[in-house]
Write a protein that holds these residues in place. Structure first.
Motif, PDB file in Angstrom:
ATOM      1  N   GLY A 196     -17.588   9.223   1.633  1.00 35.01           N
ATOM      2  CA  GLY A 196     -19.020   9.447   1.745  1.00 35.01           C
ATOM      3  C   GLY A 196     -19.881   8.312   1.219  1.00 35.01           C
ATOM      4  O   GLY A 196     -21.070   8.270   1.498  1.00 35.01           O
ATOM      5  N   GLN A 197     -19.303   7.391   0.461  1.00 32.88           N
ATOM      6  CA  GLN A 197     -20.086   6.265  -0.060  1.00 32.88           C
ATOM      7  C   GLN A 197     -19.946   5.095   0.909  1.00 32.88           C
ATOM      8  O   GLN A 197     -19.115   4.210   0.737  1.00 32.88           O
ATOM      9  CB  GLN A 197     -19.626   5.881  -1.459  1.00 32.88           C
ATOM     10  CG  GLN A 197     -19.953   6.942  -2.464  1.00 32.88           C
ATOM     11  CD  GLN A 197     -19.632   6.516  -3.886  1.00 32.88           C
ATOM     12  OE1 GLN A 197     -19.108   5.452  -4.136  1.00 32.88           O
ATOM     13  NE2 GLN A 197     -19.957   7.383  -4.826  1.00 32.88           N
ATOM     14  N   LEU A 198     -20.790   5.115   1.927  1.00 32.80           N
ATOM     15  CA  LEU A 198     -20.654   4.177   3.029  1.00 32.80           C
ATOM     16  C   LEU A 198     -22.021   3.705   3.477  1.00 32.80           C
ATOM     17  O   LEU A 198     -22.924   4.515   3.704  1.00 32.80           O
ATOM     18  CB  LEU A 198     -19.946   4.882   4.202  1.00 32.80           C
ATOM     19  CG  LEU A 198     -19.940   4.183   5.538  1.00 32.80           C
ATOM     20  CD1 LEU A 198     -18.983   2.993   5.516  1.00 32.80           C
ATOM     21  CD2 LEU A 198     -19.535   5.143   6.635  1.00 32.80           C
ATOM     22  N   ASP A 199     -22.163   2.408   3.599  1.00 35.95           N
ATOM     23  CA  ASP A 199     -23.353   1.838   4.227  1.00 35.95           C
ATOM     24  C   ASP A 199     -23.046   1.819   5.727  1.00 35.95           C
ATOM     25  O   ASP A 199     -22.132   1.140   6.171  1.00 35.95           O
ATOM     26  CB  ASP A 199     -23.597   0.422   3.693  1.00 35.95           C
ATOM     27  CG  ASP A 199     -24.790  -0.251   4.350  1.00 35.95           C
ATOM     28  OD1 ASP A 199     -25.414   0.343   5.265  1.00 35.95           O
ATOM     29  OD2 ASP A 199     -25.090  -1.389   3.960  1.00 35.95           O
ATOM     30  N   ARG A 200     -23.786   2.566   6.499  1.00 31.11           N
ATOM     31  CA  ARG A 200     -23.505   2.710   7.931  1.00 31.11           C
ATOM     32  C   ARG A 200     -23.981   1.532   8.772  1.00 31.11           C
ATOM     33  O   ARG A 200     -23.710   1.466   9.957  1.00 31.11           O
ATOM     34  CB  ARG A 200     -24.101   4.012   8.443  1.00 31.11           C
ATOM     35  CG  ARG A 200     -23.443   5.213   7.797  1.00 31.11           C
ATOM     36  CD  ARG A 200     -23.831   6.504   8.479  1.00 31.11           C
ATOM     37  NE  ARG A 200     -23.232   7.637   7.811  1.00 31.11           N
ATOM     38  CZ  ARG A 200     -21.974   8.046   7.973  1.00 31.11           C
ATOM     39  NH1 ARG A 200     -21.184   7.404   8.781  1.00 31.11           N
ATOM     40  NH2 ARG A 200     -21.517   9.102   7.333  1.00 31.11           N
TER      41      ARG A 200
ATOM     42  N   GLN B 269     -16.446   6.153   8.663  1.00 30.75           N
ATOM     43  CA  GLN B 269     -15.252   6.122   7.818  1.00 30.75           C
ATOM     44  C   GLN B 269     -14.132   6.924   8.463  1.00 30.75           C
ATOM     45  O   GLN B 269     -14.364   7.978   9.036  1.00 30.75           O
ATOM     46  CB  GLN B 269     -15.572   6.641   6.419  1.00 30.75           C
ATOM     47  CG  GLN B 269     -16.263   7.964   6.383  1.00 30.75           C
ATOM     48  CD  GLN B 269     -16.814   8.306   5.015  1.00 30.75           C
ATOM     49  OE1 GLN B 269     -16.598   7.609   4.041  1.00 30.75           O
ATOM     50  NE2 GLN B 269     -17.513   9.412   4.935  1.00 30.75           N
TER      51      GLN B 269
ATOM     52  N   TRP C  98     -12.037  13.419   2.896  1.00 28.60           N
ATOM     53  CA  TRP C  98     -12.075  14.167   1.639  1.00 28.60           C
ATOM     54  C   TRP C  98     -10.726  14.823   1.321  1.00 28.60           C
ATOM     55  O   TRP C  98     -10.545  15.383   0.239  1.00 28.60           O
ATOM     56  CB  TRP C  98     -13.186  15.217   1.677  1.00 28.60           C
ATOM     57  CG  TRP C  98     -14.539  14.584   1.635  1.00 28.60           C
ATOM     58  CD1 TRP C  98     -15.269  14.247   0.520  1.00 28.60           C
ATOM     59  CD2 TRP C  98     -15.322  14.180   2.754  1.00 28.60           C
ATOM     60  NE1 TRP C  98     -16.449  13.650   0.889  1.00 28.60           N
ATOM     61  CE2 TRP C  98     -16.519  13.596   2.262  1.00 28.60           C
ATOM     62  CE3 TRP C  98     -15.155  14.226   4.129  1.00 28.60           C
ATOM     63  CZ2 TRP C  98     -17.508  13.084   3.080  1.00 28.60           C
ATOM     64  CZ3 TRP C  98     -16.145  13.717   4.954  1.00 28.60           C
ATOM     65  CH2 TRP C  98     -17.308  13.151   4.423  1.00 28.60           C
TER      66      TRP C  98
ATOM     67  N   ARG D 154     -13.450   1.765   6.378  1.00 26.72           N
ATOM     68  CA  ARG D 154     -14.753   1.568   7.008  1.00 26.72           C
ATOM     69  C   ARG D 154     -14.482   0.982   8.383  1.00 26.72           C
ATOM     70  O   ARG D 154     -13.804  -0.024   8.528  1.00 26.72           O
ATOM     71  CB  ARG D 154     -15.597   0.606   6.184  1.00 26.72           C
ATOM     72  CG  ARG D 154     -16.930   0.262   6.823  1.00 26.72           C
ATOM     73  CD  ARG D 154     -17.683  -0.747   5.937  1.00 26.72           C
ATOM     74  NE  ARG D 154     -18.892  -1.194   6.570  1.00 26.72           N
ATOM     75  CZ  ARG D 154     -18.980  -2.279   7.356  1.00 26.72           C
ATOM     76  NH1 ARG D 154     -17.923  -3.013   7.610  1.00 26.72           N
ATOM     77  NH2 ARG D 154     -20.142  -2.623   7.891  1.00 26.72           N
TER      78      ARG D 154
ATOM     79  N   LEU E 197     -12.531   1.759   1.562  1.00 23.94           N
ATOM     80  CA  LEU E 197     -13.503   2.430   0.701  1.00 23.94           C
ATOM     81  C   LEU E 197     -12.763   3.223  -0.365  1.00 23.94           C
ATOM     82  O   LEU E 197     -11.705   3.787  -0.101  1.00 23.94           O
ATOM     83  CB  LEU E 197     -14.373   3.382   1.521  1.00 23.94           C
ATOM     84  CG  LEU E 197     -15.161   2.763   2.663  1.00 23.94           C
ATOM     85  CD1 LEU E 197     -15.817   3.846   3.512  1.00 23.94           C
ATOM     86  CD2 LEU E 197     -16.201   1.804   2.128  1.00 23.94           C
ATOM     87  N   ASP E 198     -13.340   3.282  -1.547  1.00 21.44           N
ATOM     88  CA  ASP E 198     -12.707   4.010  -2.641  1.00 21.44           C
ATOM     89  C   ASP E 198     -13.109   5.480  -2.691  1.00 21.44           C
ATOM     90  O   ASP E 198     -12.328   6.326  -3.095  1.00 21.44           O
ATOM     91  CB  ASP E 198     -13.054   3.356  -3.984  1.00 21.44           C
ATOM     92  CG  ASP E 198     -12.432   1.969  -4.111  1.00 21.44           C
ATOM     93  OD1 ASP E 198     -11.307   1.770  -3.611  1.00 21.44           O
ATOM     94  OD2 ASP E 198     -13.079   1.088  -4.695  1.00 21.44           O
ATOM     95  N   VAL E 199     -14.330   5.777  -2.276  1.00 17.55           N
ATOM     96  CA  VAL E 199     -14.853   7.138  -2.409  1.00 17.55           C
ATOM     97  C   VAL E 199     -15.389   7.613  -1.061  1.00 17.55           C
ATOM     98  O   VAL E 199     -16.198   6.933  -0.430  1.00 17.55           O
ATOM     99  CB  VAL E 199     -15.979   7.187  -3.474  1.00 17.55           C
ATOM    100  CG1 VAL E 199     -16.534   8.599  -3.604  1.00 17.55           C
ATOM    101  CG2 VAL E 199     -15.475   6.679  -4.812  1.00 17.55           C
TER     102      VAL E 199
END
Length: 193
Positions: free
Chosen positions: A94-98, A131, A7, A25, A90-92
């Protein structure tokens, strides 16, 4: 002191500074080794040649990961290209498929097979992804934010921030109190100017 990982870039951008960091990622394969993990791999393994690492997780599993190189100044082109195909940026935050795919698990495990062929008989459990806050040279950025006197950032730790965290916290706290630590000059944001 901003030690806000993935962040950090967005937070510091609000101060008008574009950190040269990106979000990666990173995935871990998990091997099933009931009662044998520490017998097969009794230590942590880090291999700069194949850019893989592994470690036992308790007695029943072995974790395996890869990286594209960097902290040593040497990039592994094959791994960088493969990570790119696997959509590792990743662009953002927290927007992550774990979750990870079986293909990703097998791909990571193949990198340690030449060093530990005995693990070929183990099963594969579901792996996981996380991430990382990455810097271009895979070394941390530790600096006072330009134009925001008294605001410091620790970011870009590239997966090894948890190991460096206690020492970094101590030296940055001293710096914030007016005792600049010479060691930190090498981690300056200005090295990317």
């Amino acid at each position: 002191i901003l030690a806000t990982g993935v962040w950090s870039k967005a937070l510091v951008a609000k101060l008008g500074v574009d950190l040269p960091t990106f979000i990666e990622r990173h995935f871990m394969a998990v091997m099933d080794a009931p009662g044998a993990a520490r017998k097969l791999l009794p230590h942590c393994w880090v291999d700069e040649t194949t850019n893989c690492y592994a470690r036992p997780e308790g007695e029943n599993t072995i974790l395996v990961g890869t990286w594209g190189g960097g902290g040593t100044g040497v990039e592994n082109d094959e791994l960088k290209e493969a990570h790119s195909r696997m959509n590792y940026r990743l662009d953002v935050a927290g927007q992550l498929d774990r979750t990870i795919t079986q293909e990703e698990s097998v791909w990571a495990i193949e990198h340690i097979m030449s060093r530990s062929p005995e693990i070929a008989e183990l099963g594969i459990r579901p792996g996981y992804a996380c991430q990382y806050d990455m810097s271009p040279d895979h070394l941390p950025i530790v600096d006072e934010i330009p134009g925001a006197k008294g605001t410091f950032v620790i970011t870009g730790s590239s997966g090894h921030g948890f190991k460096l965290g206690p020492a970094m916290g101590e030296v940055v706290a001293k710096w914030a109190l007016g005792q600049r630590q010479e060691l930190l000059r090498k981690f300056s944001l200005h090295r990317f100017s």
